[in-house]
Design a protein around this motif. Structure first.
Motif, short mmCIF file in Angstrom:
data_model
loop_
_atom_site.label_atom_id
_atom_site.label_comp_id
_atom_site.label_asym_id
_atom_site.label_seq_id
_atom_site.Cartn_x
_atom_site.Cartn_y
_atom_site.Cartn_z
N MET A 1 0.92 -1.14 0.10
CA MET A 1 0.05 0.01 0.03
C MET A 1 0.71 1.09 -0.10
N ALA A 2 0.43 2.34 -0.68
CA ALA A 2 1.30 3.33 -0.91
C ALA A 2 0.88 4.24 0.13
N GLY A 3 1.60 5.30 0.56
CA GLY A 3 1.37 6.29 1.43
C GLY A 3 -0.06 6.98 1.20
N VAL A 4 -0.63 7.39 2.56
CA VAL A 4 -1.87 8.00 2.48
C VAL A 4 -1.62 9.45 3.07
N TYR A 5 -2.42 10.50 2.47
CA TYR A 5 -2.17 11.92 2.74
C TYR A 5 -3.41 12.39 3.37
N GLN A 6 -3.24 13.33 4.22
CA GLN A 6 -4.16 14.07 5.00
C GLN A 6 -3.83 15.58 5.12
N LEU A 7 -4.83 16.58 4.68
CA LEU A 7 -4.60 17.65 4.92
C LEU A 7 -5.23 18.53 6.23
N ARG A 8 -4.42 19.03 6.91
CA ARG A 8 -5.10 20.00 7.88
C ARG A 8 -4.95 21.36 7.82
N TYR B 1 -10.00 15.26 -1.13
CA TYR B 1 -9.72 16.03 -2.28
C TYR B 1 -9.68 15.28 -3.49
N ARG B 2 -9.63 15.96 -4.55
CA ARG B 2 -9.55 15.13 -6.09
C ARG B 2 -8.16 14.96 -6.22
N ASP B 3 -7.12 15.97 -5.99
CA ASP B 3 -5.66 15.80 -6.35
C ASP B 3 -4.94 16.93 -5.55
N MET B 4 -3.84 16.60 -5.17
CA MET B 4 -3.01 17.24 -4.35
C MET B 4 -1.54 17.10 -4.76
N SER B 5 -0.67 18.20 -4.84
CA SER B 5 0.81 18.07 -5.01
C SER B 5 1.36 19.13 -4.17
N PHE B 6 2.83 18.97 -4.07
CA PHE B 6 3.53 19.82 -3.21
C PHE B 6 5.01 19.74 -3.69
N VAL C 1 -0.60 22.75 -3.99
CA VAL C 1 -1.85 22.86 -4.87
C VAL C 1 -2.66 21.81 -4.52
N VAL C 2 -4.15 21.93 -4.09
CA VAL C 2 -5.03 21.29 -3.95
C VAL C 2 -6.33 21.31 -4.63
N LEU C 3 -6.84 20.39 -5.40
CA LEU C 3 -7.94 20.51 -6.03
C LEU C 3 -9.10 19.51 -5.46
N MET C 4 -10.10 20.33 -5.37
CA MET C 4 -11.51 19.81 -4.31
C MET C 4 -12.72 20.10 -5.35
N ASN C 5 -13.75 19.59 -4.88
CA ASN C 5 -15.16 19.56 -5.33
C ASN C 5 -15.44 21.09 -4.95
N ASP D 1 -14.55 22.80 -14.84
CA ASP D 1 -13.46 22.25 -15.68
C ASP D 1 -14.10 22.05 -16.86
N ALA D 2 -13.46 21.49 -17.86
CA ALA D 2 -13.64 21.06 -19.33
C ALA D 2 -14.89 19.92 -19.04
N ASP D 3 -15.08 19.22 -18.30
CA ASP D 3 -16.28 18.34 -17.93
C ASP D 3 -17.51 18.78 -17.20
N GLY D 4 -17.31 20.10 -17.01
CA GLY D 4 -18.75 20.90 -16.40
C GLY D 4 -18.61 20.75 -15.05
N ASP D 5 -17.63 19.95 -14.37
CA ASP D 5 -17.60 19.90 -12.96
C ASP D 5 -17.17 21.24 -12.13
N TYR D 6 -17.77 21.49 -11.10
CA TYR D 6 -17.46 22.64 -10.41
C TYR D 6 -16.11 22.35 -9.37
N THR D 7 -14.99 23.08 -9.65
CA THR D 7 -13.99 22.96 -8.75
C THR D 7 -13.41 23.96 -7.96
N PHE D 8 -12.57 23.63 -7.00
CA PHE D 8 -11.87 24.66 -6.07
C PHE D 8 -10.50 24.11 -6.08
N THR D 9 -9.64 25.31 -6.15
CA THR D 9 -8.32 25.02 -6.35
C THR D 9 -7.83 26.00 -5.33
#
Length: 152
Positions: free
Chosen positions: A1-8, A23-28, A39-43, A87-95
């Motif tokens: 199992m790979a590492g799991v991330y949590q944001l506080r 979250y949908r995606d996250m990078s640092f 950067v974090v991408l959320m619904n 986004d391109a698929d019409g989903d409402y996102t938060f970055t």
């Protein structure tokens, strides 16, 4: 199992506002002696998005159960920008975008007259940086200590 991330997410004063693990995606990026980024991408409809504000603090924690590694702090910094969009698929996102705490050093100037101990330093780099931060961002950043204006 790979590492799991949590944001506080923390309020600018440091109080915990939310734990984010959906979250949908996250990078640092962690960069030694430079400003790191996050950067974090959320619904966009997630209720937690309303808790983000300028200079909120974000902490990235990681664990790996497979190897018996408990939660540890991997990255931390300040939220500097956030946007809602479709986004391109019409989903409402938060970055949300953040920078590491070293960004504080870019926000301040050394506000002392030339030639005084607060402007001339010679020691190990870590010692010099801590003194500059204390004298220009911390508890010693006071007119009473010779600074041109209070900076704390």
């Amino acid at each position: 199992m790979a590492g799991v991330y949590q944001l506080r997410l923390k309020e600018p004063n440091g109080d915990l506002a939310a734990i984010i693990d959906d979250y949908r995606d996250m990078s640092f990026d962690k960069i030694v002696n430079e400003i790191g980024s996050f950067v974090v991408l959320m619904n966009g409809y997630d209720a937690k998005t309303s808790l983000f504000e300028l200079d909120s603090q974000i902490e990235v924690y990681r664990r790996d159960v497979t190897y018996g590694i408990d939660w540890y702090l991997e990255w931390e910094g300040f939220i500097r920008d956030f946007t809602f969009a479709f986004d391109a698929d019409g989903d409402y996102t938060f970055t949300a975008n953040a920078v590491s705490y070293t960004h504080l050093l870019k926000r301040r100037i050394i506000a002392y007259k030339a030639g005084v101990s607060q402007t001339i330093k010679s020691d190990y780099g870590e010692v010099v940086m801590k003194e500059f931060v204390s004298e220009n961002c911390g508890g010693d950043a006071l007119v009473a200590n010779g600074r041109m204006r209070d900076g704390n």
